[in-house]
Design an enzyme around this catalytic site. Structure first.
Site, short mmCIF file in Angstrom:
data_model
loop_
_atom_site.label_atom_id
_atom_site.label_comp_id
_atom_site.label_asym_id
_atom_site.label_seq_id
_atom_site.Cartn_x
_atom_site.Cartn_y
_atom_site.Cartn_z
N CYS A 216 -32.41 24.04 -4.31
CA CYS A 216 -32.50 24.10 -5.77
C CYS A 216 -31.54 25.17 -6.30
O CYS A 216 -31.52 26.29 -5.79
CB CYS A 216 -33.94 24.49 -6.11
P1 IMP Z 1 -38.11 22.83 -0.22
O1 IMP Z 1 -39.33 22.33 0.51
O2 IMP Z 1 -38.01 24.31 -0.29
O3 IMP Z 1 -36.85 22.20 0.30
O4 IMP Z 1 -38.29 22.38 -1.75
C1 IMP Z 1 -38.56 21.05 -2.15
C2 IMP Z 1 -38.76 21.03 -3.64
O5 IMP Z 1 -37.55 21.43 -4.32
C3 IMP Z 1 -39.04 19.66 -4.24
O6 IMP Z 1 -40.34 19.19 -4.03
C4 IMP Z 1 -38.70 19.89 -5.71
O7 IMP Z 1 -39.75 20.52 -6.40
C5 IMP Z 1 -37.54 20.86 -5.63
N1 IMP Z 1 -36.25 20.17 -5.82
C6 IMP Z 1 -35.82 19.05 -5.22
N2 IMP Z 1 -34.57 18.72 -5.61
C7 IMP Z 1 -34.20 19.68 -6.49
C8 IMP Z 1 -32.99 19.89 -7.23
O8 IMP Z 1 -32.00 19.17 -7.14
N3 IMP Z 1 -33.00 20.98 -8.04
C9 IMP Z 1 -34.08 21.81 -8.16
N4 IMP Z 1 -35.20 21.65 -7.45
C10 IMP Z 1 -35.26 20.60 -6.62
#
Ligand code: IMP
Length: 336
Positions: free
Chosen positions: A179
């Site tokens: 993100c």
């Molecule tokens: P991770 O588990 O830390 O990789 O985070 C996953 C979460 O990041 C997702 O469930 C979304 O809430 C958020 N997310 C996914 N794609 C994006 C993006 O392109 N921009 C901002 N947040 C994102």
């Protein structure tokens, strides 16, 4: 050292995230073996074997992942760009329990999803938006369906969200591992502070809305922390990315196997010169998702045995946290 309750942690002067805190085992545990601990939970009328749901991202949850997670007792939310979405719309697809939709998905399509018994997730970046509330109300009037919306970073709007019909809320803005929202917009706070704020508002107002800790979770230990803070379930992107069941090819590069992982608002997804709030990266190939889920289950159970908790409800009631100095945090990491 000061032992922080959730309420004290919520008043901490700075915004905190998972690496800033740690669980402190203060009691003599009555648990003889990890196997005694139960990590199942009820979530939107589903009985989950563990409190894990997958993010509706195009490099995380396709149909294969949704089905594999159901087998593991977790909830997979099929991403709304998936080629199998039409199939899911037209008939009840075995093993698929959750689907993401866009704000402009037609009510007719949503009715079909509801009739087929799916949970739906309105996949937007900001749940604090009139259009999201309007859409939720419209859907709830038209059909009997459980609705997840997202995301929020703070809990002031929780009553309005619940009144409009939201059953579960994704908590976290700016914390996702791919993100770039915070960099691009200056918005967002640390995940621990976000979760604590939302949960304290839910309890204060006696609301029923379920809390999903979404983004920034890197390890089984972070999952234990999220549940101990009071989250009902966690939503995972990166921890599930790179597994066999994710959509996309395995790529061989520099003598290693990889799979792609990208943000829902990355250029690769949008394929247009719109505002981009997500990155694209490669994750070392991890093999079957079952291995990741087994690791989470073992870590969570072990955490609960340290913390003298037989159930997730007992873990949620824990109130003994430390705030780590940077050196304490570094000390916790294994050394090469
Ligand atoms: P991770 O588990 O830390 O990789 O985070 C996953 C979460 O990041 C997702 O469930 C979304 O809430 C958020 N997310 C996914 N794609 C994006 C993006 O392109 N921009 C901002 N947040 C994102």
């Amino acid at each position: 050292m000061k032992i922080y309750s959730k309420s004290l942690l919520n008043q901490y002067s700075q915004s905190l995230t998972y690496d800033d805190i740690s669980l402190i085992p203060t009691e003599i545990s009555r648990i003889k073996s990890r196997a005694e601990t139960k990590i199942n939970c009820e979530f939107l009328d589903l009985n989950l074997s563990l409190p894990v749901i997958s993010s509706p991202m195009d490099t995380v949850t396709g149909i294969e992942m949704a089905k594999a997670l159901t087998v593991q007792g977790c909830l997979g939310i099929l991403n709304r760009f998936d080629s199998s979405l039409n199939e899911v719309l037209t008939k009840k697809t075995d093993g698929v329990k959750g689907v993401s939709i866009a704000l402009n998905t037609s009510l007719d399509d949503i009715k079909k999803l509801a009739e087929n018994g799916y949970i739906i997730c309105i996949d937007t970046a900001n749940a604090n938006n009139k259009e999201v509330l309007k859409k939720t109300e419209e859907i709830k009037k038209a059909c009997d369906v459980k609705i997840i919306v997202g995301n929020i970073a703070q809990g002031d709007s929780l009553s309005q969200l619940e009144i409009s019909g939201v059953d579960a809320i994704r908590v976290g803005i700016g914390g996702g591992s791919v993100c770039t929202t915070s960099i691009q917009t200056g918005i967002g706070i640390g995940q621990v502070s976000s979760i604590l704020d939302v949960i304290s508002k839910r309890d204060e107002k006696k609301l029923k809305i379920k809390i999903i800790a979404d983004g920034g979770i890197k390890s089984p230990g972070d999952i234990a922390k999220a549940i101990a803070l009071g989250a009902d379930v966690v939503m995972l992107g990166r921890m599930l990315a790179g597994t066999r069941e994710t959509p996309g090819e395995v790529i061989k590069y520099a003598d290693q196997l990889w799979k792609k992982y990208r943000g829902s608002a990355s250029f690769g997804v949008k394929m247009r010169n719109e505002f981009i709030e997500g990155e694209e990266t490669m994750i070392p190939y991890k093999g079957a998702v079952k291995n990741v889920i087994d690791g989470i289950s073992d870590g969570l159970k072990s955490s609960m045995s340290y913390m003298n908790c037989l159930s997730l409800d007992e873990l949620k009631s824990k109130d003994t946290f430390a705030v780590l100095s940077n050196s304490s945090y570094l000390e916790r990491l294994p050394k090469k």
